[in-house]
Design an enzyme around this catalytic site. Sequence first.
Site, PDB file in Angstrom:
ATOM      1  CB  CYS A 111      12.572  -2.736  24.612  1.00 40.94           C
ATOM      2  SG  CYS A 111      12.223  -2.679  26.441  1.00 40.94           S
ATOM      3  CG  HIS A 251      12.851  -6.272  23.185  1.00 37.53           C
ATOM      4  ND1 HIS A 251      13.888  -6.402  24.297  1.00 37.53           N
ATOM      5  CD2 HIS A 251      11.807  -5.919  24.029  1.00 37.53           C
ATOM      6  CE1 HIS A 251      13.370  -6.082  25.348  1.00 37.53           C
ATOM      7  NE2 HIS A 251      12.128  -5.913  25.229  1.00 37.53           N
ATOM      8  CG  ASN A 281      12.123  -6.561  28.830  1.00 40.39           C
ATOM      9  OD1 ASN A 281      13.318  -6.024  28.599  1.00 40.39           O
ATOM     10  ND2 ASN A 281      10.959  -6.304  28.358  1.00 40.39           N
TER      11      ASN A 281
HETATM   12  O1  UT7 Z   1      10.092  -4.720  26.904  1.00 39.41           O
HETATM   13  C1  UT7 Z   1       8.884  -3.518  26.568  1.00 39.41           C
HETATM   14  C2  UT7 Z   1       7.937  -4.577  25.416  1.00 39.41           C
HETATM   15  N1  UT7 Z   1       7.085  -5.153  26.683  1.00 39.41           N
HETATM   16  C3  UT7 Z   1       6.427  -6.112  26.223  1.00 39.41           C
HETATM   17  O2  UT7 Z   1       6.678  -6.660  25.108  1.00 39.41           O
HETATM   18  C4  UT7 Z   1       5.511  -6.929  27.215  1.00 39.41           C
HETATM   19  C5  UT7 Z   1       4.228  -7.466  26.594  1.00 39.41           C
HETATM   20  N2  UT7 Z   1       3.488  -8.047  27.306  1.00 39.41           N
HETATM   21  C6  UT7 Z   1       3.635  -9.275  27.996  1.00 39.41           C
HETATM   22  O3  UT7 Z   1       4.656  -9.868  27.942  1.00 39.41           O
HETATM   23  C7  UT7 Z   1       2.517  -9.625  28.835  1.00 39.41           C
HETATM   24  O4  UT7 Z   1       1.074  -8.929  28.491  1.00 39.41           O
HETATM   25  C8  UT7 Z   1       2.803  -9.788  30.402  1.00 39.41           C
HETATM   26  C9  UT7 Z   1       3.734 -10.790  30.770  1.00 39.41           C
HETATM   27  C10 UT7 Z   1       2.965  -8.295  30.876  1.00 39.41           C
HETATM   28  C11 UT7 Z   1       1.393 -10.137  31.091  1.00 39.41           C
HETATM   29  O5  UT7 Z   1       0.772 -11.573  30.675  1.00 39.41           O
HETATM   30  P1  UT7 Z   1      -0.810 -11.628  30.282  1.00 39.41           P
HETATM   31  O6  UT7 Z   1      -0.677 -12.975  29.743  1.00 39.41           O
HETATM   32  O7  UT7 Z   1      -1.012 -10.421  29.317  1.00 39.41           O
HETATM   33  O8  UT7 Z   1      -1.310 -11.538  31.689  1.00 39.41           O
HETATM   34  P2  UT7 Z   1      -2.488 -10.302  32.263  1.00 39.41           P
HETATM   35  O9  UT7 Z   1      -1.613  -9.160  32.469  1.00 39.41           O
HETATM   36  O10 UT7 Z   1      -3.727 -10.406  31.400  1.00 39.41           O
HETATM   37  O11 UT7 Z   1      -2.750 -10.980  33.787  1.00 39.41           O
HETATM   38  C12 UT7 Z   1      -3.485 -12.323  33.696  1.00 39.41           C
HETATM   39  C13 UT7 Z   1      -3.755 -12.535  35.278  1.00 39.41           C
HETATM   40  C14 UT7 Z   1      -4.115 -11.338  36.127  1.00 39.41           C
HETATM   41  O12 UT7 Z   1      -5.137 -11.836  37.120  1.00 39.41           O
HETATM   42  P3  UT7 Z   1      -6.949 -11.789  36.663  1.00 39.41           P
HETATM   43  O13 UT7 Z   1      -6.958 -10.367  36.715  1.00 39.41           O
HETATM   44  O14 UT7 Z   1      -7.027 -12.587  35.461  1.00 39.41           O
HETATM   45  O15 UT7 Z   1      -7.301 -12.471  38.012  1.00 39.41           O
HETATM   46  C15 UT7 Z   1      -3.085 -10.571  36.657  1.00 39.41           C
HETATM   47  O16 UT7 Z   1      -3.464  -9.985  37.821  1.00 39.41           O
HETATM   48  O17 UT7 Z   1      -2.573 -12.823  35.721  1.00 39.41           O
HETATM   49  C16 UT7 Z   1      -2.187 -12.198  37.091  1.00 39.41           C
HETATM   50  N3  UT7 Z   1      -0.746 -11.523  37.046  1.00 39.41           N
HETATM   51  C17 UT7 Z   1       0.098 -12.514  37.743  1.00 39.41           C
HETATM   52  N4  UT7 Z   1      -0.028 -13.649  38.522  1.00 39.41           N
HETATM   53  C18 UT7 Z   1       0.871 -14.250  39.285  1.00 39.41           C
HETATM   54  C19 UT7 Z   1      -0.002 -10.665  36.435  1.00 39.41           C
HETATM   55  N5  UT7 Z   1       1.460 -10.879  36.782  1.00 39.41           N
HETATM   56  C20 UT7 Z   1       1.452 -11.858  37.754  1.00 39.41           C
HETATM   57  C21 UT7 Z   1       2.380 -12.336  38.415  1.00 39.41           C
HETATM   58  N6  UT7 Z   1       2.153 -13.719  38.873  1.00 39.41           N
HETATM   59  N7  UT7 Z   1       3.600 -12.046  38.245  1.00 39.41           N
END
Ligand code: UT7
Length: 324
Positions: A111, A251, A281
């Site tokens: 990215c 980004h 993204n």
């Molecule tokens: O481009 C390269 C650079 N990349 C980035 O900058 C990405 C940076 N990170 C992010 O944008 C975020 O961390 C994400 C969007 C990837 C994830 O968001 P988050 O708020 O950190 O969510 P999480 O990974 O902590 O997941 C929270 C919950 C989990 O469930 P439990 O374990 O709390 O029950 C996940 O399983 O959300 C669940 N989850 C989803 N639920 C519905 C994860 N993905 C999904 C989904 N739909 N697509």
Amino acid sequence: MITKILSTGHALPAKVVTNDDLSKIMDTSDEWIRQRTGIVTRHICVEETTSSLSIAAAKDALEKGGIDGREIDLIIVSTVSPDYCYPNTACQIMKAIGAVNARCIEVNIGCAGCIYSMDMADSYIRTGKVKKALIIGAEALSKMMDWTDRRTSVLFGDGAGAFVLGASEDEEHGVLGITANSDGNMCEAITAGGRPLDNPWTHIDPPASHYTYMDGQAVFKFACRKVPESINEILKPLGVSVDEIDKFFLHQANYRILEAVAKFMHQPMEKFPSNMSEVGNISAASIPTLMDQYNEKGLLKPGEKYILCGFGAGLTYATAYVRW
Ligand code: UT7
């Protein structure tokens, strides 16, 4: 001699996939994706390829700048999803735009790739080796996703963005500062499998998954920390205050990252252009695509001061300070 952005271009696949479309094929929802990321739709390749998108973005930038392909003496393509291991994508573009004497380079950075490419092109231009450079960020990330993994597949899209850069005598307008950095200690935070060794003397079984893995939270924290740090690092020696910046082209990974950076830097959200709701993204394609969309609407104004900042796999990050 400094580097000026002469023109911008972009290309997106025709197929648009909504959050609701995704919720029909995996356990996710429009509500979760919208709230956690700001993404609503993304463009996905059906007919298009990384090289066809690259060529379309390159031609768009050349046409908008009134520049002939034969004038280009450097082509850098940043992609983590090329069509071939070789030839590199830049060589495919060279042929398509009729460039005759260009250095052709492909970089695998993710990215931050387009700003890294700008940094390289800037060095070539400042040393006088190159007069006009075409830099492109292009991704068909849809082929790098496990479409049963809701944690990653809902985030990414396909597309290509391009800048034509040129040598300029006008020291006031152009790329006035640029930096590129990495933290290899976090290289496991975003990965996708390569080819395992396989020859008459050894055979290593392929990994269980070749697809993209991302430790989202680690990358999120990294971005919120490094983006402001990197912006301050570039502006301080130039004596430019953050308040003077008109727009921050970051980004487009997550709207919450834009909000966190804006809050940390005490800047209003209006200064943070965004297109992730429409395209998701798109990795290296993200910043040039966003800037071209703003350019098309006449929203890039001569004399305005911009920050361009990419971050991602590696983990890498790169920032440019540009006066339009
Ligand atoms: O481009 C390269 C650079 N990349 C980035 O900058 C990405 C940076 N990170 C992010 O944008 C975020 O961390 C994400 C969007 C990837 C994830 O968001 P988050 O708020 O950190 O969510 P999480 O990974 O902590 O997941 C929270 C919950 C989990 O469930 P439990 O374990 O709390 O029950 C996940 O399983 O959300 C669940 N989850 C989803 N639920 C519905 C994860 N993905 C999904 C989904 N739909 N697509």
